[in-house]
Write a protein that holds these residues in place. Sequence first.
Motif, PDB file in Angstrom:
ATOM      1  N   ARG A  64     -29.166 -28.287  96.220  1.00 50.36           N
ATOM      2  CA  ARG A  64     -28.325 -29.286  95.966  1.00 50.36           C
ATOM      3  C   ARG A  64     -26.832 -28.758  96.490  1.00 50.36           C
ATOM      4  NH1 ARG A  64     -29.939 -33.830  93.805  1.00 50.36           N
ATOM      5  NH2 ARG A  64     -27.794 -34.695  93.315  1.00 50.36           N
ATOM      6  N   VAL A  65     -26.534 -29.258  97.480  1.00 50.69           N
ATOM      7  CA  VAL A  65     -25.059 -28.624  98.243  1.00 50.69           C
ATOM      8  C   VAL A  65     -24.043 -29.814  98.477  1.00 50.69           C
ATOM      9  CG1 VAL A  65     -26.075 -26.646  98.956  1.00 50.69           C
ATOM     10  CG2 VAL A  65     -25.781 -28.430 100.578  1.00 50.69           C
ATOM     11  N   ARG A  66     -22.884 -29.539  98.432  1.00 50.77           N
ATOM     12  CA  ARG A  66     -21.998 -30.386  99.147  1.00 50.77           C
ATOM     13  C   ARG A  66     -21.257 -29.968 100.295  1.00 50.77           C
ATOM     14  NH1 ARG A  66     -22.946 -35.418  96.655  1.00 50.77           N
ATOM     15  NH2 ARG A  66     -20.865 -35.815  97.681  1.00 50.77           N
ATOM     16  N   LEU A  67     -20.947 -30.790 101.414  1.00 56.52           N
ATOM     17  CA  LEU A  67     -20.161 -30.378 102.564  1.00 56.52           C
ATOM     18  C   LEU A  67     -18.534 -30.632 102.175  1.00 56.52           C
ATOM     19  CD1 LEU A  67     -19.949 -29.550 105.400  1.00 56.52           C
ATOM     20  CD2 LEU A  67     -20.374 -31.666 106.128  1.00 56.52           C
ATOM     21  N   VAL A  68     -17.553 -29.804 102.472  1.00 59.27           N
ATOM     22  CA  VAL A  68     -16.415 -30.087 102.323  1.00 59.27           C
ATOM     23  C   VAL A  68     -15.566 -29.661 103.441  1.00 59.27           C
ATOM     24  CG1 VAL A  68     -16.622 -29.678  99.768  1.00 59.27           C
ATOM     25  CG2 VAL A  68     -15.783 -27.816 101.261  1.00 59.27           C
ATOM     26  N   HIS A  69     -14.316 -30.270 103.529  1.00 59.83           N
ATOM     27  CA  HIS A  69     -13.428 -30.028 104.733  1.00 59.83           C
ATOM     28  C   HIS A  69     -12.363 -29.660 104.300  1.00 59.83           C
ATOM     29  CE1 HIS A  69     -10.478 -31.622 107.860  1.00 59.83           C
ATOM     30  NE2 HIS A  69     -11.406 -31.154 108.762  1.00 59.83           N
ATOM     31  N   VAL A  70     -11.382 -28.637 105.231  1.00 56.65           N
ATOM     32  CA  VAL A  70      -9.808 -28.495 104.740  1.00 56.65           C
ATOM     33  C   VAL A  70      -9.175 -28.942 105.783  1.00 56.65           C
ATOM     34  CG1 VAL A  70     -10.280 -26.013 105.905  1.00 56.65           C
ATOM     35  CG2 VAL A  70      -8.508 -26.404 104.042  1.00 56.65           C
ATOM     36  N   PRO A  71      -8.177 -29.790 105.360  1.00 57.11           N
ATOM     37  CA  PRO A  71      -7.082 -30.026 106.278  1.00 57.11           C
ATOM     38  C   PRO A  71      -6.013 -29.081 106.032  1.00 57.11           C
ATOM     39  CG  PRO A  71      -6.946 -31.422 104.052  1.00 57.11           C
ATOM     40  CD  PRO A  71      -8.165 -30.678 104.036  1.00 57.11           C
ATOM     41  N   LEU A  72      -5.021 -29.245 107.090  1.00 54.38           N
ATOM     42  CA  LEU A  72      -4.099 -27.991 107.144  1.00 54.38           C
ATOM     43  C   LEU A  72      -3.168 -28.038 105.882  1.00 54.38           C
ATOM     44  CD1 LEU A  72      -2.316 -26.213 108.613  1.00 54.38           C
ATOM     45  CD2 LEU A  72      -1.077 -27.934 109.667  1.00 54.38           C
ATOM     46  N   ALA A  73      -2.820 -29.110 105.415  1.00 55.21           N
ATOM     47  CA  ALA A  73      -2.016 -28.967 104.292  1.00 55.21           C
ATOM     48  C   ALA A  73      -2.657 -28.574 102.918  1.00 55.21           C
ATOM     49  CB  ALA A  73      -1.630 -30.706 103.822  1.00 55.21           C
TER      50      ALA A  73
END
Length: 268
Positions: free
Chosen positions: A119-128
Amino acid sequence: MLQLSSIYRFPLKSSKGESLSQVRLDPLGVEGDRRWMLVDEASGRFLTQRTHPHMSQLSALWNANGGLTLKADGFEALEVPVPQADSDLRGVTIWRDTLRVPDAGDEAAGWLSRFIDQRVRLVHVPLARARTTESGYGRDDDKVAFADGYPLLLIGQASLDDISDKVGRPLEMLRFRPNLVVSGSAAFAEDGWKRVRIGEVEFRVVKSCSRCILTTIDPHTGERDAQREPLNTLMSYRKQEGGTMFGQNLVNDSHGLLEVGMPVTVLE
């Protein structure tokens, strides 16, 4: 003459890389590079090929809107849009850093959980919400997305040829996951560089890159080398204080266009 011979982007940390003929740079390095990451659903800790070598068989292609196209054998392709920067925030841990970043939603998490078998999650990093680089190297305001420590990694083609000769077979550059490959230099010449210019973009060389077990994973099959090569050979002649070094970490000081074939100038 030194020139930029290859460009690679890795949109999802520890998944397949993309070979590019040109790319733009932004404040976090190669546009779209390592802006996405898989984390354990319960702990939020990041996942890589170190513990999940079959991630090398996961294709996550970056698109012009910043989203991902996920592909893998036996799975239908899935388009994942960029989540809103300040909604569905999830606490994650990458090495010693903890941060809160947007979660990409249940559909992507379900697809990737089936692929990873966890069980995993996908995350994203915006510049801020980007991290700062390691204290003591570079500048205090240098930023990095989900790369291990720095925005860009550069390797000389002659350096790869040298380790290939010592191992006794041609090695894939993708084992070492650089963004930029430079041809025309002597083996390990990049160890002595402090500032370089490629096209119109200037870069600071901030730290050598310490290598790990991930280099022993065949990028085409996802299988580990039974003899722990090329890491064992690297350790025999590239081990220094702080690790077994191969490649140089860079920070870009401007945001121009890079293209394969551009001249590379060592400024310092």
